[in-house]
Enzyme design. Sequence first.
Site, mmCIF file in Angstrom:
data_model
loop_
_atom_site.group_PDB
_atom_site.id
_atom_site.type_symbol
_atom_site.label_atom_id
_atom_site.label_comp_id
_atom_site.label_asym_id
_atom_site.label_seq_id
_atom_site.Cartn_x
_atom_site.Cartn_y
_atom_site.Cartn_z
ATOM 1 N N ARG A 13 0.735 -1.293 0.020
ATOM 2 C CA ARG A 13 0.025 -0.271 0.087
ATOM 3 C C ARG A 13 0.998 1.192 0.123
ATOM 4 O O ARG A 13 0.273 2.432 0.032
ATOM 5 C CB ARG A 13 -1.066 -0.088 1.243
ATOM 6 C CG ARG A 13 -2.194 -0.871 1.055
ATOM 7 C CD ARG A 13 -2.900 -1.130 2.252
ATOM 8 N NE ARG A 13 -3.228 0.112 2.964
ATOM 9 C CZ ARG A 13 -3.599 0.311 3.997
ATOM 10 N NH1 ARG A 13 -3.562 -0.796 5.018
ATOM 11 N NH2 ARG A 13 -4.123 1.539 4.490
ATOM 12 N N ASN A 164 -4.326 -6.159 19.974
ATOM 13 C CA ASN A 164 -2.931 -6.537 19.975
ATOM 14 C C ASN A 164 -2.118 -5.533 19.245
ATOM 15 O O ASN A 164 -2.485 -5.614 18.001
ATOM 16 C CB ASN A 164 -2.832 -8.040 19.678
ATOM 17 C CG ASN A 164 -1.457 -8.476 19.506
ATOM 18 O OD1 ASN A 164 -0.500 -8.293 19.931
ATOM 19 N ND2 ASN A 164 -1.110 -9.166 18.337
#
Length: 456
Positions: A13, A164
Site C-alpha cells: 500500500r 494486540n
Amino acid sequence: MNIVILAAGMGKRMRSALPKVLHPLAGKPLLQHVVDEARALDPETVVVVYGHGGEAVSQAIPGDDLRWVLQQPQLGTGHAVQQAAPLLADGVPTLVLYGDVPLICAETLDRLLQAGGRDALALLTVELDDPTGYGRIVRRDGRIVRIVEHRDADEAQRAIREINTGILVAPTPALKRWLAALGNDNAQGEYYLTDIVALAVHDGVRVESAQPGQASETLGVNSKLQLAQLERLLQARIAARLMEEDGVRLADPARLDVRGRLRCGRDVFIDVGCVFEGEVELGDDVEIGPYCTIRSARIGAGTRILPYSNIDEAAVGAHARIGPFARLRPGTELGDGTHVGNFVEMKNTKMRAGSKANHLAYIGDASIGERVNVGAGTITCNYDGVNKHETVIGDDAFIGSDTQLVAPVRVGRGATIGAGTTLTHDAPEGRLTLSRAKQVTIDSWKRPAPKKPRTG
Ligand code: UD1
Ligand code: CA
C-alpha cells in the site's frame, strides 16, 4: 534481552519502489527509529527479519550489533520469528518489535518488560474506538486466554475493543517451543505469532499485558497517508520537547520540521516554516526568521537568520546577521558580527569577524579577513572551467561594487578596489586598485530625431 524486529513485509500500500521500512520519518528510515529505541534498552542481541527489499534494507541501517535474517517467503508473523529463533539466547527474554511501528518509546517497552519476559508472556495492548483489522485480546475472568485475528473473529469477538499491538515479550525457551508448535489453519493460511498466547495458557504460563504511554506509539505505517500522519505526530513531540525542555519559543509548533537533531541554547526563537536537518546547534538568543532551511550547521549566540535563508554545512559566529535570502553552502565559516545580506551565495569561504557582504554576491573558495566590506555585485571567478582557485582578501579591505575577482588572486590589507574592477593581478595593501575604461563625454553627440511619418 534478545530483540527481534519484524521487517519482512512488502508494504504494497505504500505504492513505492522503496522497501516500506526504509521510508523516512523525520529524516530517518522507519526501521532506524525502531533500531534506535531497541538499542536504548541495551539488548544482548538484535535480530532484524527482512525479506522484501532484500539487502537494500540491511545496507541502509548501519551497525555491527545487528544480525540480519532473511525470511523468504513471508508466511506470517510467527514464521518470521521462527527464522530468528536460532539466534536467540535462552537465558534472557525475547522482545518482538515491528519495523513499521516507529514511534514506540523505550519507557513503554520498559513497562512491558516489567510485566513479563522471565516467567510470563506479556503483550502490549491498547483499547481502540475502532478496532477493525486488529487482533482482539480475548479475556476470561479478566485473564488473557488468546488472541483472535480480525478475519478469524466472530461477531462477539469483533466487539472487543482491546487489541494486540503486536509488540510482546516472552521467555525465550518457551517461545521457541511455542513457535515450533504453530500451525497455519486460519483465514489467511499464515503462521500467526499471536497463536503463542493460547499455547502459553495451555502450558500454564501467565499472560500479562501492559499499555503504552500514548496509543500513538503503537501506530503502524501501511500507506503514505499514515506515514504523513505519523510525521506530524513525531514533529509535534519534537516541538513540545523543544519548548518544554529547552525553552525554545516557536511561532507555531505545527509549522516546524526537524529531520535530525536540533540543539538550542536559552531564549531561541524560531519563526514559522523552518526545516532543520542533520545536526544543528543554535546558541543562546538566536532568532531564525520564517522559511529558513538549515542543515548540519552551528549558529552562534545572538545571531539573527532573516527569512528565506538556506544554510548547509556551515558555521556562523555570534551576533551575526544572515539574510534575508542568503545562501551559505558547505565549508562556509563566518566570524562574529558578520553580515551576509540578500542574494549572497557563499561556498567554502571563511569570512572573519566584522566583515560584510550585504547584497548580491557570489563568494566561493575565498578567505576574507576582518572588517572587510564586499560591495554589491562582487563575484569571485573561482572556476576556470577545469580547476577551482582561491581568492584571499586581507583585513580592512574595501571591495567596490560590481568587482570580479579572477582567482587565484589576492587583495592586500586595507586595499581599496574601485567599483567595476576586473581584478586579474594581486592588489597591493593600502592602495587603490581599479581597472576601468576611461570615462568620456562626446560633445558633438546629438540625440537622433524621430523619423518623420511617411506621407502619400
Ligand atoms: C498483526 C497481528 C495482529 C495485530 C497487528 C497490529 C499477527 C498474526 N497479527 O497483524 O494481532 O493486531 O499486527 O498491527 O501477528 N511481517 C513479517 N513477515 C511476515 C509477516 C509480517 O516480517 O511474514 C512483519 C510485517 O512487515 C509487519 C509486521 O510483521 O512489520 C506485522 O505484519 P502485518 O501483516 O502488518 O500484521 P497484521 O496482519 O496487521
Ligand atoms: Ca499491520
